[in-house]
Scaffold this active site. Structure first.
Site, mmCIF file in Angstrom:
data_model
loop_
_atom_site.group_PDB
_atom_site.id
_atom_site.type_symbol
_atom_site.label_atom_id
_atom_site.label_comp_id
_atom_site.label_asym_id
_atom_site.label_seq_id
_atom_site.Cartn_x
_atom_site.Cartn_y
_atom_site.Cartn_z
ATOM 1 N N CYS A 123 22.696 41.201 42.217
ATOM 2 C CA CYS A 123 22.921 42.200 43.265
ATOM 3 C C CYS A 123 22.719 43.579 42.627
ATOM 4 O O CYS A 123 23.282 43.868 41.571
ATOM 5 C CB CYS A 123 24.328 42.049 43.839
ATOM 6 N N CYS B 208 34.262 46.001 40.129
ATOM 7 C CA CYS B 208 33.617 44.787 39.644
ATOM 8 C C CYS B 208 32.737 45.013 38.415
ATOM 9 O O CYS B 208 31.798 45.793 38.447
ATOM 10 C CB CYS B 208 32.748 44.256 40.785
ATOM 11 N N CYS C 99 25.731 46.068 41.658
ATOM 12 C CA CYS C 99 26.905 45.514 40.974
ATOM 13 C C CYS C 99 26.737 45.571 39.462
ATOM 14 O O CYS C 99 25.702 45.152 38.922
ATOM 15 C CB CYS C 99 27.121 44.069 41.433
ATOM 16 N N GLY D 7 31.378 37.163 38.607
ATOM 17 C CA GLY D 7 30.813 35.851 38.884
ATOM 18 C C GLY D 7 30.776 35.479 40.351
ATOM 19 O O GLY D 7 31.376 36.133 41.203
ATOM 20 N N GLU D 8 30.049 34.409 40.626
ATOM 21 C CA GLU D 8 29.943 33.869 41.982
ATOM 22 C C GLU D 8 30.765 32.577 42.026
ATOM 23 O O GLU D 8 30.349 31.543 41.495
ATOM 24 C CB GLU D 8 28.464 33.617 42.310
ATOM 25 N N GLU E 208 37.323 39.446 32.876
ATOM 26 C CA GLU E 208 38.221 40.515 33.308
ATOM 27 C C GLU E 208 38.984 40.113 34.555
ATOM 28 O O GLU E 208 38.499 39.334 35.381
ATOM 29 C CB GLU E 208 37.461 41.814 33.535
ATOM 30 N N CYS F 167 43.071 39.771 41.156
ATOM 31 C CA CYS F 167 41.639 39.560 41.347
ATOM 32 C C CYS F 167 41.123 38.903 40.075
ATOM 33 O O CYS F 167 41.257 39.470 38.991
ATOM 34 C CB CYS F 167 40.977 40.919 41.585
ATOM 35 N N CYS G 221 27.344 37.130 35.489
ATOM 36 C CA CYS G 221 26.968 36.514 36.764
ATOM 37 C C CYS G 221 25.471 36.252 36.741
ATOM 38 O O CYS G 221 24.697 37.097 36.289
ATOM 39 C CB CYS G 221 27.326 37.451 37.919
ATOM 40 N N SER H 147 30.212 38.529 51.296
ATOM 41 C CA SER H 147 29.643 39.835 50.939
ATOM 42 C C SER H 147 28.330 39.985 51.683
ATOM 43 O O SER H 147 27.335 39.361 51.328
ATOM 44 C CB SER H 147 29.415 39.908 49.427
HETATM 45 N N1 SAH Z 1 30.087 37.066 43.750
HETATM 46 C C1 SAH Z 1 31.118 37.213 44.731
HETATM 47 C C2 SAH Z 1 32.467 37.675 44.173
HETATM 48 C C3 SAH Z 1 32.452 38.784 43.148
HETATM 49 S S1 SAH Z 1 32.046 40.416 43.672
HETATM 50 C C4 SAH Z 1 30.667 38.132 45.845
HETATM 51 O O1 SAH Z 1 29.638 38.768 45.689
HETATM 52 O O2 SAH Z 1 31.316 38.185 46.875
HETATM 53 C C5 SAH Z 1 33.384 40.892 44.724
HETATM 54 C C6 SAH Z 1 33.040 41.995 45.707
HETATM 55 O O3 SAH Z 1 32.880 43.252 45.032
HETATM 56 C C7 SAH Z 1 31.738 41.752 46.439
HETATM 57 O O4 SAH Z 1 31.884 42.045 47.800
HETATM 58 C C8 SAH Z 1 30.799 42.751 45.778
HETATM 59 O O5 SAH Z 1 29.754 43.043 46.633
HETATM 60 C C9 SAH Z 1 31.734 43.912 45.519
HETATM 61 N N2 SAH Z 1 31.258 44.888 44.524
HETATM 62 C C10 SAH Z 1 30.521 44.664 43.431
HETATM 63 N N3 SAH Z 1 30.269 45.805 42.773
HETATM 64 C C11 SAH Z 1 30.864 46.790 43.466
HETATM 65 C C12 SAH Z 1 30.971 48.207 43.285
HETATM 66 N N4 SAH Z 1 30.419 48.815 42.260
HETATM 67 N N5 SAH Z 1 31.667 48.898 44.232
HETATM 68 C C13 SAH Z 1 32.266 48.278 45.270
HETATM 69 N N6 SAH Z 1 32.201 46.949 45.482
HETATM 70 C C14 SAH Z 1 31.508 46.211 44.590
#
Ligand code: SAH
Length: 331
Positions: A106, A317, A109, A147-148, A81, A95, A102, A199
């Site tokens: 977390c 995300c 997420c 993903g990371e 996506e 984005c 992933c 993050s």
């Molecule tokens: N894996 C990487 C990049 C992808 S997530 C990372 O964690 O940074 C991108 C950002 O979206 C991260 O800061 C993550 O913590 C945040 N994120 C994930 N799920 C979310 C949600 N439901 N609401 C708000 N931010 C979210």
């Protein structure tokens, strides 16, 4: 477009042909037929042998604020996506995802609760961008989709290297990480002036490990040391992402702890209103977010609150790919 496959298909042709095709694609061409400075027979042959995109668009949702979210499948059926965000000042930011699903977990997420698929290739990353480039010119990009990115760094960097051809400079390209320390170190070594975002989500190890299990492997002190070294070398401020979870990480004492932890010369905090998923968390109220921000600033740390985009189309995300088909909004 798989540029390696393109190179093989162009064997025997003059060397400039591959560059010519890429230039058209990077400028938003919709197919080989538009590449009018290529011989017609070659265009026809490419159309048969090199798919114009490595991704198939499955669905596209348009939000009332102009945000567009696309769900694609790879050739082997993996979900990918990407989101286009349009801002009032004219910025057009994409984005993108670096992996399908992933491997990290977390707890807040939606992508973290999906099964991990695989790393995306550099071309699968670029094709997300090209999809939106065919709609309009773009100028910013963040690796904040599924993903990371630092666990797929070779492909992420290969894609990043070509972004200026599409109109997105390295300085306007951001990579967001959970704090994957070996990746941060490698990023410090690259010649590209990419923006780093971390993050963080908690000001101390016990809470951070509870929210993001990866913290057990790379605890705070180690992650921040890698970031500080990155700053020392690159001289570019690092963004801290901090998702606001009600009653979990949004208290006054936690704001003070966060302000003590972070050097304001190096870091700038972006507070993220939580996009609710099926997790155990609830997002902090607007008042709680504003109070947290005020507490940070009162202690000398600059903080902004992220403008939420595309709420009515589940642009958070992982939310599009993780949703059952029936619940989707069709674009
Ligand atoms: N894996 C990487 C990049 C992808 S997530 C990372 O964690 O940074 C991108 C950002 O979206 C991260 O800061 C993550 O913590 C945040 N994120 C994930 N799920 C979310 C949600 N439901 N609401 C708000 N931010 C979210």
């Amino acid at each position: 477009m798989d540029l390696e496959l393109l190179d093989r298909a162009l064997a025997g042709e003059p060397a400039f042909r591959a560059r010519q095709v890429w230039r058209w694609a990077a400028n938003g061409a919709r197919g080989y037929e538009e590449m009018t400075d290529l011989p017609a027979a070659l265009r026809a042959r490419l159309a048969e042998t090199v798919p114009f995109s490595t991704l198939t668009l499955v669905r596209e949702a348009h939000a009332s604020d102009g945000t567009v979210k696309a769900l694609f499948h790879t050739h082997d059926g993996r979900a990918v996506e990407a989101v286009l965000m349009r801002y009032r000042d004219g910025r057009r930011s994409v984005c993108v995802s670096s992996q399908s699903g992933c491997p990290l977990t977390c707890t807040f997420c939606a992508t973290g609760s999906m099964k991990f698929g695989r790393n995306l290739t550099a071309y699968e990353i670029l094709d997300q961008v090209l999809h939106f480039r065919r709609i309009e010119p773009l100028d910013h990009l963040v690796f904040m989709g599924m993903g990371e990115p630092l666990m797929n760094l070779d492909n992420v960097l290969e894609a990043a290297r070509r972004l200026p051809d599409i109109g997105i400079t390295h300085r306007r390209t951001g990579i967001s990480t959970v704090g994957w320390v070996p990746g941060i170190k490698r990023l410090t070594e690259t010649d590209m002036p990419l923006r780093l975002a971390l993050s963080l989500h908690a000001p101390e190890d016990a809470l951070r490990s509870q929210i993001m299990p990866i913290n057990d492997r790379y605890p705070l002190a180690e992650v921040l040391a890698a970031c500080e070294d990155h700053y020392a070398r690159k001289r570019r401020q690092i963004f801290i992402e901090y998702v606001m979870l009600a009653g979990v990480n949004d208290g006054y004492a936690q704001a003070v702890q966060l302000a003590r932890l972070l050097d304001p010369r190096i870091y700038k905090v972006n507070l993220i209103p939580y996009n609710p998923t099926d997790s155990i968390y609830e997002g902090s109220s607007r008042a709680a977010i504003d109070a947290f921000r005020a507490a940070l600033e009162e202690h000398g740390l600059r903080a902004t609150v992220r403008v939420t985009r595309g709420r009515d189309i589940d642009a958070a995300c992982g939310q599009l790919a993780a949703k059952p088909e029936s619940a989707m909004i069709r674009g």
